[in-house]
Design a protein around this motif. Structure first.
Motif: not given
Length: 480
Positions: A182-191, A368-376, A381-384
């Motif tokens: 499930l995590a792999v399929l989600l990662a492909i979609t998140f990209i 809304f809190l930050t536009r930092n790409r690294v944080v995103l 990664g935490l979600v997966l």
């Protein structure tokens, strides 16, 4: 302590907030969900038309349904019936009925205060209408953090647990292995970002919804002669009039409201984040579309699940077990063992799109809190990781925690809605006036709302009207 706090917040405060304020919005708006009920289907058809490079109203609807139509419609209904009896279904209906008005206003306001994102898309939601409508940045930050914790983390773990254990019950798949897939399929979609998430939702949401409704309607149709008796049981049990469920009156109300809110999300402040993304001509049109999604979620899908359970003969008063197994075994009792497989597959599709939706809500809050790409990237990664972790846990404690943060979300959002209600009424009346004038597709002219903090890139002054008939209606409309 967690259970005591959860009992007070989601068992008492949530009922007052959702039902009380939803009823207030309904009365003050002259029953907007009833007045526009037939119009909902017209707007839904018009929402299929999109603009190049932008998300259509239909895509926003599919995204919101991706979140609304999830584990709550299968496992949540089963839990409500198990703990609250058939009467819980009635209180789910009540919650949805008043919630349709709450959803109308929260999604309309999300459109009003949305911001152009610079790449042809928009962002918005309660954090934006709190900041730009109420001018309370700290309150907006609190809401964003609550939304991030509830949807970005807690609900994702719950959804992962639900689907992996359903597949274990049907196919004996190891939950940890299912969680990794499930995590792999989600990662492909998140990209692919929001556009890929919307594209996947466009494909899967109609399939999963129509397939599930079709099978449950088949079960209902085969026992249609028993449906009136089941509906009578639901109504009697809702008020403690059925002897078999007389002791469950309090539980019926609490479980009906809690699981109803979890299923349709009206008033929570989650759907507005998706509603704001759509390119529409008037905020009121998106409010109508999102009210329709609440109706579809509860009055159609949740009712189908409830009747499936009650008509199957598997459920009996005092049933002990989880909601997933109850729904699976109820369908299997009517159609055979393939019913368990079907529920697991349907639940897998429901949960997959629901996690995509929850992820987007978390990302929207984070941006809304930050536009930092690294944080995103760290958030992704935490979600997966949470998807894999959730597949292997007993999440009863996390469920209680999610209920608490969900209630806090509703509190902040509904307070904001109450404070901005006059703005919502102005926009609704503008929409109503244009419809009365014969304008088929009302347009939002920001010059009429110069006192509001609007993004002129999202809502230009004196917008163009497309059709000749609408142009004539606009010219005939009295100036105010």
């Amino acid at each position: 302590m967690l259970e005591v706090l959860n009992d007070f917040l989601s068992g008492k405060l949530l009922i007052v907030l959702i039902v009380g304020l939803g009823s207030y919005f309904t009365i003050r708006s002259r029953f907007v969900q009833f007045r526009h009920f037939g119009h909902m289907f017209t707007v839904f058809k018009e929402s299929l038309r999109g603009q190049a490079g932008q998300l259509s109203s239909f895509q926003a609807l599919m995204l919101s349904l991706a979140g609304r139509v999830g584990a709550g419609n299968i496992a949540g209904v089963g839990i409500a019936v198990t703990l609250g009896g058939p009467g819980a279904v009635f209180w789910m209906w009540v919650t949805a009925l008043v919630g349709m008005s709450s959803s109308f206003f929260e999604c309309t306001l999300a459109q009003v205060y949305k911001r152009a994102d610079g790449d042809g898309l928009y962002r918005g939601g309660p954090a934006y209408y709190i900041q730009h409508g109420l001018k309370r940045k700290s309150m907006a930050i609190v809401f964003s953090i609550l939304l991030l914790v509830t949807y970005g983390f807690a609900f994702i773990g719950l959804q992962s647990y639900t689907v992996t254990h359903s597949l274990q019950n049907a196919f004996n798949f190891a939950p940890s292995q299912t969680g990794i897939v499930l995590a792999v399929l989600l990662a492909i979609t998140f990209i692919g970002g929001i556009k890929r998430i919307a594209a996947v939702s466009d494909l899967l949401v109609p399939i999963k919804t129509l397939a599930y409704i079709g099978v449950t309607l088949y079960v209902i149709g085969t026992q249609i002669e028993h449906v009136p008796a089941m509906l009578e049981t639901i109504f009697k049990s809702a008020f403690g009039l059925d002897p078999a469920f007389g002791g469950l009156l309090g539980s019926a109300i609490v479980m009906g409201v809690k699981r109803g809110v979890f299923a349709n999300e009206a008033g929570l402040g989650s759907a507005p984040n998706v509603a704001a993304v759509a390119a529409v001509k008037h905020p009121g049109a998106q409010g109508v579309v999102q009210a329709f999604s609440v109706f579809l979620d509860t009055f159609v899908i949740c009712t189908c699940t409830a009747l499936l359970i009650l008509l199957s003969g598997f459920y009996t008063p005092g049933f002990e077990g989880d909601g997933i197994v109850l729904t699976q075994n109820s369908l299997a009792a009517v159609v055979g063992d393939w019913g368990r497989v079907f529920v697991s597959v349907a639940l897998s599709l429901f949960v997959f799109t629901c996690i995509l939706y929850n992820y987007y809500l978390g990302e929207n809050s984070l941006q809304f809190l930050t536009r930092n790409r690294v944080v995103l990237m760290v958030f992704r990664g935490l979600v997966l990781a949470l998807v894999v972790w959730g597949s292997m846990q007993d999440l009863s404690t996390v469920f209680a925690f999610a209920d608490i943060t969900m209630t806090c979300l509703a509190f902040v959002n509904l307070v904001a809605l109450a404070l901005l209600f006059k703005v919502g009424l102005r926009v609704m009346r503008d929409y109503d006036d244009q419809r009365k004038a014969g304008i088929g597709q009302p347009v939002f002219d920001s010059s009429k709302f110069a006192d509001l903090d609007l993004d002129r890139n999202a809502w230009p002054a004196n917008p163009q009207v497309e059709t000749a008939a609408d142009k004539a209606a606009v010219q005939a409309q009295p100036q105010r």
